[in-house]
Design a protein around this motif. Structure first.
Motif, PDB file in Angstrom:
ATOM      1  N   THR A  75      36.925  30.062  45.654  1.00  0.00           N
ATOM      2  CA  THR A  75      36.595  28.665  45.903  1.00  0.00           C
ATOM      3  C   THR A  75      35.086  28.486  45.796  1.00  0.00           C
ATOM      4  OG1 THR A  75      38.481  28.436  47.385  1.00  0.00           O
ATOM      5  CG2 THR A  75      36.750  26.782  47.570  1.00  0.00           C
ATOM      6  N   ALA A 130      25.999  32.948  53.206  1.00  0.00           N
ATOM      7  CA  ALA A 130      27.282  33.005  52.512  1.00  0.00           C
ATOM      8  C   ALA A 130      27.902  31.621  52.336  1.00  0.00           C
ATOM      9  CB  ALA A 130      28.255  33.908  53.270  1.00  0.00           C
ATOM     10  N   VAL A 131      27.704  30.740  53.330  1.00  0.00           N
ATOM     11  CA  VAL A 131      28.335  29.422  53.333  1.00  0.00           C
ATOM     12  C   VAL A 131      27.319  28.392  53.806  1.00  0.00           C
ATOM     13  CG1 VAL A 131      30.133  27.986  54.399  1.00  0.00           C
ATOM     14  CG2 VAL A 131      30.654  30.339  53.749  1.00  0.00           C
ATOM     15  N   GLN A 148      33.669  25.001  46.050  1.00  0.00           N
ATOM     16  CA  GLN A 148      33.378  23.904  46.981  1.00  0.00           C
ATOM     17  C   GLN A 148      34.683  23.406  47.586  1.00  0.00           C
ATOM     18  OE1 GLN A 148      33.706  20.523  47.673  1.00  0.00           O
ATOM     19  NE2 GLN A 148      31.921  20.312  48.983  1.00  0.00           N
ATOM     20  N   TRP A 178      28.548  33.070  48.435  1.00  0.00           N
ATOM     21  CA  TRP A 178      29.070  34.394  48.110  1.00  0.00           C
ATOM     22  C   TRP A 178      30.105  34.767  49.166  1.00  0.00           C
ATOM     23  CZ3 TRP A 178      28.165  38.982  51.075  1.00  0.00           C
ATOM     24  CH2 TRP A 178      27.267  38.834  52.133  1.00  0.00           C
ATOM     25  N   ALA A 179      30.874  35.785  48.896  1.00  0.00           N
ATOM     26  CA  ALA A 179      32.001  36.148  49.771  1.00  0.00           C
ATOM     27  C   ALA A 179      31.584  37.253  50.734  1.00  0.00           C
ATOM     28  CB  ALA A 179      33.190  36.592  48.929  1.00  0.00           C
ATOM     29  N   MET A 196      36.215  30.508  57.689  1.00  0.00           N
ATOM     30  CA  MET A 196      34.785  30.204  57.719  1.00  0.00           C
ATOM     31  C   MET A 196      34.541  28.706  57.844  1.00  0.00           C
ATOM     32  SD  MET A 196      33.035  33.003  55.154  1.00  0.00           S
ATOM     33  CE  MET A 196      34.061  32.694  53.714  1.00  0.00           C
ATOM     34  N   GLN A 234      39.633  21.254  47.013  1.00  0.00           N
ATOM     35  CA  GLN A 234      38.670  22.277  46.638  1.00  0.00           C
ATOM     36  C   GLN A 234      38.573  22.404  45.135  1.00  0.00           C
ATOM     37  OE1 GLN A 234      40.106  26.601  47.010  1.00  0.00           O
ATOM     38  NE2 GLN A 234      41.326  25.560  48.586  1.00  0.00           N
ATOM     39  N   THR A 282      31.871  21.966  52.259  1.00  0.00           N
ATOM     40  CA  THR A 282      31.470  23.372  52.291  1.00  0.00           C
ATOM     41  C   THR A 282      31.229  23.904  50.890  1.00  0.00           C
ATOM     42  OG1 THR A 282      32.951  23.633  54.195  1.00  0.00           O
ATOM     43  CG2 THR A 282      32.112  25.643  53.178  1.00  0.00           C
ATOM     44  N   ASN A 283      30.071  24.550  50.713  1.00  0.00           N
ATOM     45  CA  ASN A 283      29.780  25.295  49.492  1.00  0.00           C
ATOM     46  C   ASN A 283      29.799  26.786  49.814  1.00  0.00           C
ATOM     47  OD1 ASN A 283      28.940  23.403  47.162  1.00  0.00           O
ATOM     48  ND2 ASN A 283      27.890  22.546  48.934  1.00  0.00           N
ATOM     49  N   PHE A 284      30.565  27.541  49.030  1.00  0.00           N
ATOM     50  CA  PHE A 284      30.670  28.987  49.216  1.00  0.00           C
ATOM     51  C   PHE A 284      29.705  29.662  48.243  1.00  0.00           C
ATOM     52  CE2 PHE A 284      34.614  27.133  50.625  1.00  0.00           C
ATOM     53  CZ  PHE A 284      34.874  27.794  51.820  1.00  0.00           C
ATOM     54  N   GLY A 295      38.323  31.916  53.421  1.00  0.00           N
ATOM     55  CA  GLY A 295      37.495  30.718  53.357  1.00  0.00           C
ATOM     56  C   GLY A 295      37.810  29.699  54.430  1.00  0.00           C
TER      57      GLY A 295
END
Length: 290
Positions: free
Chosen positions: A231, A119-120, A233, A85-86, A45, A280, A81-83, A42
Motif C-alpha cells: 500500500t 515509516a508512516v 496511500q 517503507w515497511a 499502524m 487505498q 496515511t502515506n506508507f 498496515g
C-alpha cells in the motif's frame, strides 16, 4: 508476547512537545502477531497512529484563566496515511504535532518511526462520529450479502488455514474470510471479498474498526496476482463507534491496472451500521514465475 489488540495499541508517553498547539512523543510496540509476512500490518499502524493523535489531543479545551472544560474525547474520524517503507515488528516511536485544536474538529500530524527512519506519515482529523440517529441516506450492501455472524463452516485464520503462513493476526484477531469470494474473477465483474472479524479477548472499538479498513487479501487475487501488494496511500473514515461483536467487511475495487490498483473496504457492525470505510492505492504484484 501479548497478542491482545488493546496491548498492541498501548502508548507510553516519552515527553510532551511544548510551544504552539503542542503534541507528544510516544513509544509503542507492534510485535510478530501484527504482521503480514515479515512486515508490520498496515491497518495496525493506521490504528496506532490514530490512537497517538487522539491521545496527544486529549479531551479538554483550554479556557481563559487556565481552566479546562471537559468534553468528549474526539475520535479519529479520518486518517490519511502515506506508507514510506515497511517496518519490522518491534519497538516504534510516534511523534505527534497538533496542527489545529478546534471546538468540533482538530487535526494532528503523526510520524511513526523505527530507528532513524519514518515509516508512516499520517494526518488525523479528530471529531465526533455519527450519533445513534439513523442516517439520512445509506447505500449499504453488506446486509444483503452477509449475516451478522459468520456461518459455522467459515474457518478462522489460524493453524491449517490457507492464509495462516502470511497473515499472522490470528492470535489477536478472529478473522474469518469467505474464501469462495477470493478466487479468480472470470465474469468481468469487480471482486467482492467478504470476511468477518473481531478482536480476541477485548471489546470491538473504534481503533479495531480502522484496522479492519485494511484487512482483506489484495483484490489482485481476482486476476491471479497474489504476491506482495504494498500500500502506498490509504485514507480511512470512522463513521460511527461500533457495537461490540463481529464486524462484517467487504472489499472491492474500481480498477486493477498494470502497475497500480485501488481497493475499498466497507466495515459494518452487528447492528448493520457502517462504522468504517477506506480507500487505498497500492502496487500490483508481478506475475508469478512460470
Amino acid at each position: 508476547m501479548d497478542a491482545l489488540f488493546t496491548e498492541a495499541m498501548t502508548l507510553r508517553q516519552v515527553h510532551e512537545i511544548n510551544g504552539g498547539p503542542g503534541g507528544a512523543v510516544f513509544d509503542a510496540e507492534l510485535n510478530k502477531h501484527w504482521t503480514i509476512g515479515n512486515k508490520v500490518h498496515g491497518g495496525a499502524m493506521v490504528a496506532l497512529c490514530a490512537n497517538a493523535a487522539r491521545t496527544a489531543h486529549g479531551g479538554g479545551e483550554p479556557q481563559s484563566g487556565g481552566q479546562s472544560v471537559l468534553q468528549p474525547v474526539l475520535q479519529p474520524v479520518a486518517v490519511s496515511t502515506n506508507f514510506l517503507w515497511a517496518p519490522d515488528p518491534g519497538e516504534m516511536r510516534l511523534v505527534t504535532s497538533i496542527r489545529k485544536r478546534g471546538r468540533r474538529i482538530s487535526v494532528v500530524d503523526v510520524e511513526l518511526n523505527q530507528g532513524d527512519r519514518t515509516a508512516v506519515h499520517a494526518v488525523v482529523t479528530l471529531g465526533e462520529p455519527e450519533h445513534e440517529a439513523a442516517p439520512l441516506l445509506s447505500a449499504n450492501p453488506v446486509g444483503d450479502l452477509m449475516a451478522p455472524e459468520p456461518p459455522d463452516d467459515v474457518a478462522p485464520i489460524g493453524p491449517g488455514h490457507p492464509s495462516a503462513e502470511v497473515v499472522h493476526l490470528g492470535e489477536g484477531c478472529d478473522i474469518r474470510p469467505l474464501l469462495s469470494t477470493q478466487g479468480r474473477v472470470t465474469d468481468g465483474k469487480p471482486p467482492v471479498f467478504q470476511m468477518w472479524a473481531r478482536p480476541r479477548g477485548v471489546a470491538t472499538d473504534a481503533l479495531f474498526a480502522l484496522l479492519c479498513g485494511d484487512l482483506s487479501a489484495p483484490v489482485t487475487f481476482a486476476v491471479d496476482r497474489t504476491g506482495w501488494a504494498p500500500t502506498v496511500q490509504l485514507t480511512a473514515f470512522l463513521r460511527a463507534l461500533p457495537a461490540d461483536g463481529w464486524l462484517r467487511v467487504i472489499c472491492t475495487c474500481t480498477e486493477i491496472g498494470q502497475d497500480w490498483f485501488d481497493e475499498d473496504h466497507l466495515v459494518v457492525d452487528r447492528t448493520g451500521r457502517i462504522v468504517a470505510q477506506s480507500r487505498q492505492l497500492a502496487l500490483v504484484p508481478p506475475p508469478l514465475a512460470q
